[in-house]
Design a protein around this motif. Sequence first.
Motif, short mmCIF file in Angstrom:
data_model
loop_
_atom_site.label_atom_id
_atom_site.label_comp_id
_atom_site.label_asym_id
_atom_site.label_seq_id
_atom_site.Cartn_x
_atom_site.Cartn_y
_atom_site.Cartn_z
N GLU A 40 0.73 -1.34 0.06
CA GLU A 40 -0.07 -0.02 -0.06
C GLU A 40 0.75 1.29 -0.02
O GLU A 40 0.49 2.23 -0.37
N GLN A 41 2.21 1.23 0.33
CA GLN A 41 3.13 2.38 0.44
C GLN A 41 3.39 2.74 -1.24
O GLN A 41 3.89 4.00 -1.41
N HIS A 42 3.13 1.87 -1.97
CA HIS A 42 3.23 2.24 -3.62
C HIS A 42 1.97 2.79 -4.36
O HIS A 42 1.87 3.15 -5.41
N ALA A 43 0.82 2.95 -3.50
CA ALA A 43 -0.51 3.39 -3.94
C ALA A 43 -0.35 4.68 -4.63
O ALA A 43 0.11 5.60 -3.74
N PRO A 44 -0.89 5.15 -5.55
CA PRO A 44 -0.80 6.67 -6.06
C PRO A 44 -1.22 7.75 -5.02
O PRO A 44 -0.25 8.76 -4.82
N GLY A 45 -2.22 7.45 -4.14
CA GLY A 45 -2.62 8.32 -3.20
C GLY A 45 -1.89 8.68 -2.11
O GLY A 45 -1.52 9.90 -1.82
N ASP A 129 6.92 -16.70 -7.90
CA ASP A 129 7.93 -15.77 -8.29
C ASP A 129 7.44 -14.52 -9.22
O ASP A 129 8.03 -13.63 -8.96
N PRO A 130 6.45 -14.63 -9.71
CA PRO A 130 6.02 -13.48 -10.53
C PRO A 130 5.53 -12.50 -9.66
O PRO A 130 5.78 -11.16 -9.55
N GLU A 131 4.81 -12.80 -8.50
CA GLU A 131 4.50 -12.12 -7.34
C GLU A 131 5.57 -11.50 -6.70
O GLU A 131 5.61 -10.29 -6.41
N ILE A 132 6.59 -12.26 -6.48
CA ILE A 132 7.77 -11.52 -5.77
C ILE A 132 8.56 -10.61 -6.65
O ILE A 132 9.05 -9.45 -6.29
N ASP A 133 8.56 -11.04 -7.93
CA ASP A 133 9.30 -9.84 -9.00
C ASP A 133 8.35 -8.66 -9.03
O ASP A 133 9.09 -7.73 -9.08
N ALA A 134 7.12 -8.86 -8.80
CA ALA A 134 6.39 -7.56 -8.75
C ALA A 134 6.64 -6.70 -7.75
O ALA A 134 6.41 -5.53 -7.60
N TYR A 135 6.88 -7.39 -6.44
CA TYR A 135 6.99 -6.65 -5.23
C TYR A 135 8.18 -6.13 -5.37
O TYR A 135 8.33 -4.89 -4.91
#
Length: 275
Positions: A40-45, A129-135
């Motif tokens: 949530e720290q990456h949310a635009p708002g 792995d894709p979820e970790i890559d996205a993180y």
Amino acid sequence: MAQPILYHFGASTCSQKVRQVLAEKGVEFESRVVNLLAGEQHAPGYVKLNPDHLVPTLVADEEVVLESTLICEFIDDHYDGPPLRPADSVERYRAAAITRFTDTRVHGKVSGVPAHAILTRGMLSSRTDPEIDAYLAAIPDPDERALRTSLIRNGIHAPEMREALITLARFVRRVATDLALGDWLAGRAFGIADAGVLPYLDRFEAIGLGGLWDEGNGPRVSDWLARCRARPSYAQAYTKWMPAALAETFAGFAQAVRPELEPMVAAAVRAASEG
């Protein structure tokens, strides 16, 4: 004066020290939890408030205050309550010196090394792995992204671990040296310096790094840690916001690596004493 709004996360060390300063000053705040594990720290708002994608963020009387140490100083100056920085110039210097050392030499790319190698890696272990890559891709600072990638992929065997542990051992020696001058890190009362250092030693112990002080600086640091935890502000800043289930999960991750980690910590303490 309206209640300030605090954007924070329960297990965040920087959030912990700001919450403790608020509690010591007797300042009630409106809580806005930013779930770091959910990104949530990456949310635009939120990024509009904090472009660094970090917690905590304080909004007080329409002023957005960033950086946890600056937030603590702002709270001390802006609100009534017992002052948390010494009036004496020497003690005030000592408070600023240990705080600056913690912020510039320990926080983040040093203290975060064992934390991410043990806790973040453990929390992400159930993801694909894709979820970790996205993180990882969402981390804006390329250096931090590269560091965290190494720690999550390699755990406590990441190449960054050895130097980080040595630096942390030297940090604990610095804390013990300051405590030799009195019960608290700067002055005759609990203050911003204590609130700023406490989250790190509290976290170190939780993830199995207690050997950083058990092997040389034990009694002095352990006594200070116990007295900090006995303060009502500790319950308000730490216990209240750390779900029991999450604490148990963290303890499990730490226990799993303890047999391999303890010799590494012991070696770091020896290296720190020689350097």
